[in-house]
Design a protein around this motif. Sequence first.
Motif, PDB file in Angstrom:
ATOM      1  N   UNK A  87       0.837  -1.197   0.000  1.00 49.87           N
ATOM      2  CA  UNK A  87       0.000   0.000   0.000  1.00 49.87           C
ATOM      3  C   UNK A  87       0.882   1.262   0.000  1.00 49.87           C
ATOM      4  N   UNK A  88       1.917   1.205   0.848  1.00 49.37           N
ATOM      5  CA  UNK A  88       2.840   2.333   0.979  1.00 49.37           C
ATOM      6  C   UNK A  88       3.633   2.547  -0.307  1.00 49.37           C
ATOM      7  N   UNK A  89       4.052   1.431  -0.918  1.00 48.31           N
ATOM      8  CA  UNK A  89       4.802   1.517  -2.175  1.00 48.31           C
ATOM      9  C   UNK A  89       3.940   2.139  -3.272  1.00 48.31           C
ATOM     10  N   UNK A  90       2.710   1.661  -3.377  1.00 43.25           N
ATOM     11  CA  UNK A  90       1.814   2.197  -4.411  1.00 43.25           C
ATOM     12  C   UNK A  90       1.548   3.681  -4.177  1.00 43.25           C
ATOM     13  N   UNK A  91       1.405   4.045  -2.924  1.00 41.38           N
ATOM     14  CA  UNK A  91       1.192   5.451  -2.602  1.00 41.38           C
ATOM     15  C   UNK A  91       2.378   6.287  -3.075  1.00 41.38           C
ATOM     16  N   UNK A  92       3.572   5.764  -2.793  1.00 39.92           N
ATOM     17  CA  UNK A  92       4.792   6.451  -3.232  1.00 39.92           C
ATOM     18  C   UNK A  92       4.820   6.575  -4.758  1.00 39.92           C
ATOM     19  N   UNK A  93       4.514   5.465  -5.443  1.00 41.24           N
ATOM     20  CA  UNK A  93       4.565   5.446  -6.905  1.00 41.24           C
ATOM     21  C   UNK A  93       3.565   6.449  -7.494  1.00 41.24           C
ATOM     22  N   UNK A  94       2.354   6.460  -6.958  1.00 43.46           N
ATOM     23  CA  UNK A  94       1.343   7.368  -7.510  1.00 43.46           C
ATOM     24  C   UNK A  94       1.726   8.831  -7.278  1.00 43.46           C
ATOM     25  N   UNK A  95       2.245   9.130  -6.109  1.00 39.88           N
ATOM     26  CA  UNK A  95       2.699  10.511  -5.853  1.00 39.88           C
ATOM     27  C   UNK A  95       3.777  10.927  -6.854  1.00 39.88           C
ATOM     28  N   UNK A  96       4.765  10.039  -7.035  1.00 40.23           N
ATOM     29  CA  UNK A  96       5.872  10.351  -7.945  1.00 40.23           C
ATOM     30  C   UNK A  96       5.368  10.500  -9.383  1.00 40.23           C
ATOM     31  N   UNK A  97       4.440   9.631  -9.781  1.00 40.58           N
ATOM     32  CA  UNK A  97       3.901   9.670 -11.145  1.00 40.58           C
ATOM     33  C   UNK A  97       3.087  10.951 -11.375  1.00 40.58           C
ATOM     34  N   UNK A  98       2.335  11.358 -10.381  1.00 41.89           N
ATOM     35  CA  UNK A  98       1.561  12.606 -10.497  1.00 41.89           C
ATOM     36  C   UNK A  98       2.490  13.793 -10.737  1.00 41.89           C
ATOM     37  N   UNK A  99       3.574  13.852  -9.973  1.00 43.93           N
ATOM     38  CA  UNK A  99       4.528  14.953 -10.142  1.00 43.93           C
ATOM     39  C   UNK A  99       5.154  14.921 -11.522  1.00 43.93           C
ATOM     40  N   UNK A 100       5.501  13.712 -11.990  1.00 45.95           N
ATOM     41  CA  UNK A 100       6.092  13.577 -13.320  1.00 45.95           C
ATOM     42  C   UNK A 100       5.081  13.964 -14.399  1.00 45.95           C
ATOM     43  N   UNK A 101       3.843  13.521 -14.223  1.00 48.26           N
ATOM     44  CA  UNK A 101       2.800  13.848 -15.200  1.00 48.26           C
ATOM     45  C   UNK A 101       2.620  15.360 -15.271  1.00 48.26           C
ATOM     46  N   UNK A 102       2.640  16.015 -14.120  1.00 47.65           N
ATOM     47  CA  UNK A 102       2.466  17.472 -14.107  1.00 47.65           C
ATOM     48  C   UNK A 102       3.613  18.133 -14.878  1.00 47.65           C
ATOM     49  N   UNK A 103       4.849  17.668 -14.631  1.00 44.13           N
ATOM     50  CA  UNK A 103       5.998  18.241 -15.345  1.00 44.13           C
ATOM     51  C   UNK A 103       5.850  18.060 -16.849  1.00 44.13           C
ATOM     52  N   UNK A 104       5.418  16.900 -17.283  1.00 43.78           N
ATOM     53  CA  UNK A 104       5.288  16.654 -18.720  1.00 43.78           C
ATOM     54  C   UNK A 104       4.074  17.381 -19.311  1.00 43.78           C
ATOM     55  N   UNK A 105       2.924  17.244 -18.682  1.00 42.92           N
ATOM     56  CA  UNK A 105       1.691  17.803 -19.270  1.00 42.92           C
ATOM     57  C   UNK A 105       1.758  19.318 -19.366  1.00 42.92           C
ATOM     58  N   UNK A 106       2.364  19.948 -18.381  1.00 45.01           N
ATOM     59  CA  UNK A 106       2.362  21.403 -18.386  1.00 45.01           C
ATOM     60  C   UNK A 106       3.552  21.986 -19.160  1.00 45.01           C
ATOM     61  N   UNK A 107       4.325  21.104 -19.827  1.00 49.86           N
ATOM     62  CA  UNK A 107       5.376  21.598 -20.728  1.00 49.86           C
ATOM     63  C   UNK A 107       5.159  21.033 -22.134  1.00 49.86           C
ATOM     64  N   UNK A 108       3.931  20.697 -22.445  1.00 48.39           N
ATOM     65  CA  UNK A 108       3.591  20.278 -23.801  1.00 48.39           C
ATOM     66  C   UNK A 108       3.789  18.809 -24.110  1.00 48.39           C
ATOM     67  N   UNK A 109       4.208  18.012 -23.130  1.00 48.68           N
ATOM     68  CA  UNK A 109       4.377  16.571 -23.372  1.00 48.68           C
ATOM     69  C   UNK A 109       3.178  15.841 -22.771  1.00 48.68           C
ATOM     70  N   UNK A 110       2.073  15.840 -23.518  1.00 47.09           N
ATOM     71  CA  UNK A 110       0.844  15.305 -22.943  1.00 47.09           C
ATOM     72  C   UNK A 110       0.727  13.817 -23.202  1.00 47.09           C
ATOM     73  N   UNK A 111       1.496  13.087 -22.431  1.00 38.86           N
ATOM     74  CA  UNK A 111       1.557  11.646 -22.629  1.00 38.86           C
ATOM     75  C   UNK A 111       1.043  10.942 -21.368  1.00 38.86           C
ATOM     76  N   UNK A 112       0.224   9.920 -21.599  1.00 40.74           N
ATOM     77  CA  UNK A 112      -0.358   9.187 -20.481  1.00 40.74           C
ATOM     78  C   UNK A 112       0.701   8.363 -19.747  1.00 40.74           C
ATOM     79  N   UNK A 113       0.660   8.379 -18.423  1.00 42.01           N
ATOM     80  CA  UNK A 113       1.584   7.537 -17.654  1.00 42.01           C
ATOM     81  C   UNK A 113       0.804   6.381 -17.028  1.00 42.01           C
ATOM     82  N   UNK A 114       1.316   5.158 -17.251  1.00 42.52           N
ATOM     83  CA  UNK A 114       0.682   3.973 -16.675  1.00 42.52           C
ATOM     84  C   UNK A 114       1.356   3.598 -15.368  1.00 42.52           C
ATOM     85  N   UNK A 115       0.536   3.217 -14.419  1.00 36.83           N
ATOM     86  CA  UNK A 115       1.020   2.807 -13.106  1.00 36.83           C
ATOM     87  C   UNK A 115       0.606   1.364 -12.865  1.00 36.83           C
ATOM     88  N   UNK A 116       1.543   0.531 -12.461  1.00 35.63           N
ATOM     89  CA  UNK A 116       1.209  -0.850 -12.111  1.00 35.63           C
ATOM     90  C   UNK A 116       0.642  -0.876 -10.697  1.00 35.63           C
TER      91      UNK A 116
END
Length: 278
Positions: A87-116
């Motif tokens: 549960x803790x690992x997934x929480x960590x992964x989702x937080x990190x992915x959200x931050x990465x998605x924000x960096x990409x989406x708000x700089x014109x790289x609108x690519x979907x990120x998949x989370x296992x």
Amino acid sequence: LAKEGRTGVELYQQDKDRNSPERLGLLGDLRRAVDNRELRLHYQPKVDLATGEVRGMEALLRWRHPVRGPIPPDDFIPLAEQSYLMRQLTEYVIDAVMEQAARWWHTGLQVQISVNVSARDLLDSALPDQLEAGLSRFRLPPEAIQLEVTERILMGDQAYTHETIKALAALGVPLALDDFGTGYSSFIRLQRLAASEVKIDASFVQRLSSSEDDERIVRSIVDLVRSLGLRSVAEGVETEEVALKLTGMGCDMGQGWLFGRPMAPADATVWLRERVGV
Ligand code: C2E
Ligand code: CA
Ligand code: CA
Ligand code: CA
């Protein structure tokens, strides 16, 4: 690979004893790894087989142990899944992915990120809440994230009607069924999960060049997936020959070393900029 393999063998030999000092030691180390920032995500592209366009990036967990060096996820995810740590690992992964998605989406790289996510994560009501909060905090559309689930989730019929799955559907975060063909797949169950993508397991894909049986299996999966109105993704595409066969079968997307290896965030960003041209 050789180095990672060695760790794997050591662990599998201990596998018979769930409470072996080896396992408990590694689990303890993993507990600390989250706080010690030893975990990182790498990103592997998923491409449109017909056009070569980037369709998404899959987040894959990496653990650099301070003494043992890199430990592959197949050696520590199953361990974590047997404890509350997952549960803790997934929480960590989702937080990190959200931050990465924000960096990409708000700089014109609108690519979907998949989370296992693990089967158990998908039945945890905290998951949709965490996703909803992250999407809103980073001003991201729900399609910015996709969850990949393995077929293990499909074992219990109750799972489909679970309120967490309904909450995810309401949120609009798409689901992909991972490792298809390896478990107890049924297309009725697949429909009930309301997944939008099916990832065909690499074990079939990689034998495409040598086995006619596997060719028939992959072709029938691709056809059935299409007839259900879903998209197919071939995993573990390593050669041009296999990619061509898949394209010929009408498989929608591919992922594998032929297109790109899992990359650290900085390298993934450079890779994306070259492809997407921003
Ligand atoms: P998966 O989700 O099926 O991920 C695909 C695996 O195949 C990854 O291994 C990837 O590095 C590898 N791969 C990709 N392309 C190729 C190729 O062309 N050839 C070959 N031989 N391999 C390829 P990885 O990163 O070691 O991850 C293994 C498994 O660990 C994943 O399988 C997934 O089930 C699990 N995992 C990884 N990260 C996470 C995570 O954040 N959360 C959860 N719950 N599980 C994760
Ligand atoms: Ca996956
Ligand atoms: Ca997979
Ligand atoms: Ca796998």
